[in-house]
Scaffold this motif. Structure first.
Motif, mmCIF file in Angstrom:
data_model
loop_
_atom_site.group_PDB
_atom_site.id
_atom_site.type_symbol
_atom_site.label_atom_id
_atom_site.label_comp_id
_atom_site.label_asym_id
_atom_site.label_seq_id
_atom_site.Cartn_x
_atom_site.Cartn_y
_atom_site.Cartn_z
ATOM 1 N N SER A 37 0.818 -1.212 0.000
ATOM 2 C CA SER A 37 0.000 0.000 0.000
ATOM 3 C C SER A 37 0.851 1.260 0.000
ATOM 4 C CB SER A 37 -0.925 0.008 1.226
ATOM 5 O OG SER A 37 -1.632 1.239 1.317
ATOM 6 N N HIS A 38 1.961 1.250 0.749
ATOM 7 C CA HIS A 38 2.743 2.474 0.964
ATOM 8 C C HIS A 38 4.218 2.101 1.027
ATOM 9 C CE1 HIS A 38 2.914 6.515 3.449
ATOM 10 N NE2 HIS A 38 3.692 6.535 2.381
ATOM 11 N N LEU A 39 5.053 2.806 0.294
ATOM 12 C CA LEU A 39 6.508 2.654 0.360
ATOM 13 C C LEU A 39 7.098 3.935 0.924
ATOM 14 C CD1 LEU A 39 9.311 1.486 -0.180
ATOM 15 C CD2 LEU A 39 9.082 2.226 -2.575
ATOM 16 N N ILE A 40 7.796 3.818 2.062
ATOM 17 C CA ILE A 40 8.451 4.956 2.700
ATOM 18 C C ILE A 40 9.947 4.716 2.638
ATOM 19 C CG2 ILE A 40 8.707 6.279 4.831
ATOM 20 C CD1 ILE A 40 5.915 5.250 5.645
ATOM 21 N N GLY A 41 10.660 5.607 1.971
ATOM 22 C CA GLY A 41 12.098 5.462 1.809
ATOM 23 C C GLY A 41 12.858 6.472 2.643
ATOM 24 N N ILE A 42 13.731 6.004 3.523
ATOM 25 C CA ILE A 42 14.631 6.856 4.297
ATOM 26 C C ILE A 42 15.958 6.916 3.547
ATOM 27 C CG2 ILE A 42 15.833 7.167 6.491
ATOM 28 C CD1 ILE A 42 13.680 5.396 7.786
ATOM 29 N N ALA A 43 16.365 8.120 3.147
ATOM 30 C CA ALA A 43 17.591 8.279 2.351
ATOM 31 C C ALA A 43 17.634 7.260 1.218
ATOM 32 C CB ALA A 43 18.828 8.160 3.242
ATOM 33 N N PRO A 44 16.588 7.199 0.403
ATOM 34 C CA PRO A 44 16.456 6.098 -0.554
ATOM 35 C C PRO A 44 17.379 6.234 -1.760
ATOM 36 C CG PRO A 44 14.663 7.658 -0.843
ATOM 37 C CD PRO A 44 15.441 8.131 0.351
ATOM 38 N N ALA A 45 17.951 5.111 -2.159
ATOM 39 C CA ALA A 45 18.756 5.059 -3.386
ATOM 40 C C ALA A 45 17.806 4.832 -4.551
ATOM 41 C CB ALA A 45 19.786 3.939 -3.294
ATOM 42 N N ASN A 46 17.332 5.906 -5.141
ATOM 43 C CA ASN A 46 16.280 5.790 -6.145
ATOM 44 C C ASN A 46 16.760 5.875 -7.585
ATOM 45 O OD1 ASN A 46 13.667 5.254 -5.071
ATOM 46 N ND2 ASN A 46 13.686 7.248 -4.065
ATOM 47 N N GLY B 259 10.280 2.926 -16.802
ATOM 48 C CA GLY B 259 8.846 2.794 -16.606
ATOM 49 C C GLY B 259 8.248 3.858 -15.720
ATOM 50 N N GLY B 260 9.050 4.851 -15.325
ATOM 51 C CA GLY B 260 8.551 5.879 -14.422
ATOM 52 C C GLY B 260 8.853 5.523 -12.976
ATOM 53 N N ASP B 261 8.738 6.495 -12.108
ATOM 54 C CA ASP B 261 9.135 6.300 -10.713
ATOM 55 C C ASP B 261 8.116 5.535 -9.881
ATOM 56 O OD1 ASP B 261 11.337 7.770 -11.370
ATOM 57 O OD2 ASP B 261 10.877 9.487 -10.089
ATOM 58 N N THR B 262 6.872 5.520 -10.293
ATOM 59 C CA THR B 262 5.811 4.975 -9.442
ATOM 60 C C THR B 262 4.953 3.980 -10.206
ATOM 61 O OG1 THR B 262 4.339 6.807 -10.025
ATOM 62 C CG2 THR B 262 5.728 7.091 -8.071
ATOM 63 N N VAL B 263 4.190 3.195 -9.444
ATOM 64 C CA VAL B 263 3.206 2.289 -10.032
ATOM 65 C C VAL B 263 1.837 2.639 -9.466
ATOM 66 C CG1 VAL B 263 4.860 0.425 -10.381
ATOM 67 C CG2 VAL B 263 3.565 0.531 -8.249
ATOM 68 N N PRO B 264 0.776 2.409 -10.201
ATOM 69 C CA PRO B 264 -0.564 2.771 -9.730
ATOM 70 C C PRO B 264 -0.937 2.034 -8.451
ATOM 71 C CG PRO B 264 -0.579 2.316 -12.093
ATOM 72 C CD PRO B 264 0.746 1.880 -11.583
ATOM 73 N N GLY B 265 -1.632 2.754 -7.573
ATOM 74 C CA GLY B 265 -2.175 2.134 -6.376
ATOM 75 C C GLY B 265 -1.251 2.108 -5.176
ATOM 76 N N VAL B 266 -0.019 2.585 -5.317
ATOM 77 C CA VAL B 266 0.935 2.612 -4.207
ATOM 78 C C VAL B 266 1.233 4.063 -3.848
ATOM 79 C CG1 VAL B 266 3.258 1.983 -3.432
ATOM 80 C CG2 VAL B 266 1.968 0.422 -4.923
ATOM 81 N N ARG B 267 1.221 4.373 -2.551
ATOM 82 C CA ARG B 267 1.659 5.682 -2.062
ATOM 83 C C ARG B 267 3.160 5.652 -1.834
ATOM 84 N NH1 ARG B 267 -0.811 6.907 3.292
ATOM 85 N NH2 ARG B 267 0.228 8.909 2.953
ATOM 86 N N TYR B 268 3.794 6.794 -2.057
ATOM 87 C CA TYR B 268 5.240 6.888 -1.899
ATOM 88 C C TYR B 268 5.596 8.088 -1.019
ATOM 89 C CZ TYR B 268 5.519 3.759 -5.969
ATOM 90 O OH TYR B 268 5.386 2.707 -6.836
ATOM 91 N N THR B 269 6.527 7.871 -0.102
ATOM 92 C CA THR B 269 7.065 8.956 0.713
ATOM 93 C C THR B 269 8.576 8.806 0.756
ATOM 94 O OG1 THR B 269 5.081 9.020 2.121
ATOM 95 C CG2 THR B 269 7.094 10.046 2.994
ATOM 96 N N THR B 270 9.296 9.885 0.510
ATOM 97 C CA THR B 270 10.744 9.884 0.702
ATOM 98 C C THR B 270 11.074 10.827 1.849
ATOM 99 O OG1 THR B 270 11.257 11.709 -0.816
ATOM 100 C CG2 THR B 270 11.094 9.508 -1.769
#
Length: 347
Positions: free
Chosen positions: A209-218, A263-274
């Motif tokens: 549902s949600h991906l939270i990245g702390i100092a994420p290597a994106n 493919g872009g940074d995100t996928v549908p239906g998932v929330r993202y927080t960095t």
């Protein structure tokens, strides 16, 4: 992406070896020696901005297995004695999600870390908040202290199996992921897109549902210029053979990053927080940690720690132990209990 000082190669020989006829041999280039220099330099750069002291976050602090730690250095030292142990508060396979927090939280460690030394501060906090918390060890054999070294696609498959197990045991339909460095960026994003974590055709079937990245290597890193130097010296491939393919996978322009970002940074239906710190010296430039929605409807929140607490100087390695970062993660997981971080506790 993190680095730790490694033991010198026991087979290293003197630079000059006498030949049978008394003529000095030529100095031979040793990729492993060059890599050791790079890795030690990265470690020192990260440690220079690491926290040294802090007020207690939990009442269960100490130095042994099952005890929370207040500094990443202490947690790392403790993990050398039990490298496969879960952090305190994690991996209770009898845990049943509550109505208030119906999704279990899976904590994904970074490169050259393990679950215990990465999450010894956050895991007990989330457990006290009422979450079911789980923390896999990925990308290295059991018994290895430094994990997260394997190729990102391989670790993504390991993460997929672990999340499936969590969902099966808890009965939850989805999980929330919180990760650090590789574990907050390229690895879970690869899992979402290519290893079954999300279903672009039917987002209702997403496992996250949600991906939270702390100092994420994106989007790849220069590692304060060291990765760029390794590429120019053509020692990146030897470095990956010696230190793990995850090193090369997280550099700018790697095959894994190229495939993932196409493919872009995100996928549908998932929330993202960095949650990003400007003092990061490992995932650099730090702006590469931010995400952009692939579609306008994809929810993305990029948080810069210093926009909230300007005096916070936490770096890459210390960020999972910074009270400000921990508060921001808890806010993202449950906005109904969110509150502004106390900047007086900032590192």
């Amino acid at each position: 992406m993190q680095s730790l000082p490694l033991r010198p190669n026991d087979s290293t020989r003197p630079a000059h070896v006498n030949h049978p006829h008394g003529r000095a041999g030529r100095r031979r280039f040793r990729p492993t020696a060059a890599l050791l220099t790079v890795l030690v330099a990265v470690f020192l750069a990260a440690a220079a901005t690491a926290p040294r002291d802090r007020p207690p976050l939990t009442t269960a602090s100490g130095d042994g297995p099952g005890m929370a730690h207040l500094l990443w250095e202490r947690a790392f030292v403790a993990s050398t004695e039990h490298p496969d142990a879960p952090p305190p508060g994690a991996d209770d396979w009898t845990c049943e999600p509550r109505t208030r927090h119906p999704r279990p939280v899976v904590l994904v460690h970074g490169t050259y870390e393990n679950a215990y030394n990465n999450w010894s501060a956050l895991a007990p906090l989330l457990r006290a908040d009422g979450y079911c918390v789980f923390a896999p060890n990925l990308g290295a054999p059991r018994g290895d202290v430094v994990k997260g070294r394997a190729a990102v696609p391989r670790s993504a498959r390991e993460l997929a199996r672990f999340v499936d197990r969590v969902l099966d045991r808890t009965g939850a339909r989805q999980a929330d992921l919180v990760g650090h460095s590789q574990g907050g960026g390229i690895l879970p994003r690869y899992y979402l897109r290519f290893a079954g974590g999300a279903d672009a055709a039917d987002p209702a079937r997403n496992k996250v549902s949600h991906l939270i990245g702390i100092a994420p290597a994106n989007h790849g890193s220069t590692v304060s210029g060291l990765a760029t130097l390794a590429q120019r010296l053509r020692i990146l491939a030897p470095a990956a053979r010696f230190g793990g393919q995850a090193l090369a996978d997280q550099t700018i322009g790697s095959a894994v990053n190229t495939r993932l970002d196409a493919g872009g940074d995100t996928v549908p239906g998932v929330r993202y927080t960095t949650v990003v710190t400007r003092w990061d010296r490992i995932v650099t430039p730090f702006e590469r940690q931010y995400l952009r929605p692939a579609l306008p409807a994809d929810p993305v929140t990029n948080i810069t720690v210093q926009d909230i607490c300007p005096q916070d100087r936490t770096g890459h390695m210390g960020s999972p132990y910074d009270p400000v970062v921990l508060r921001l993660v808890r806010n993202a997981l449950d906005p109904t209990t969110a509150r502004r971080p106390d900047c007086t506790t900032a590192f």
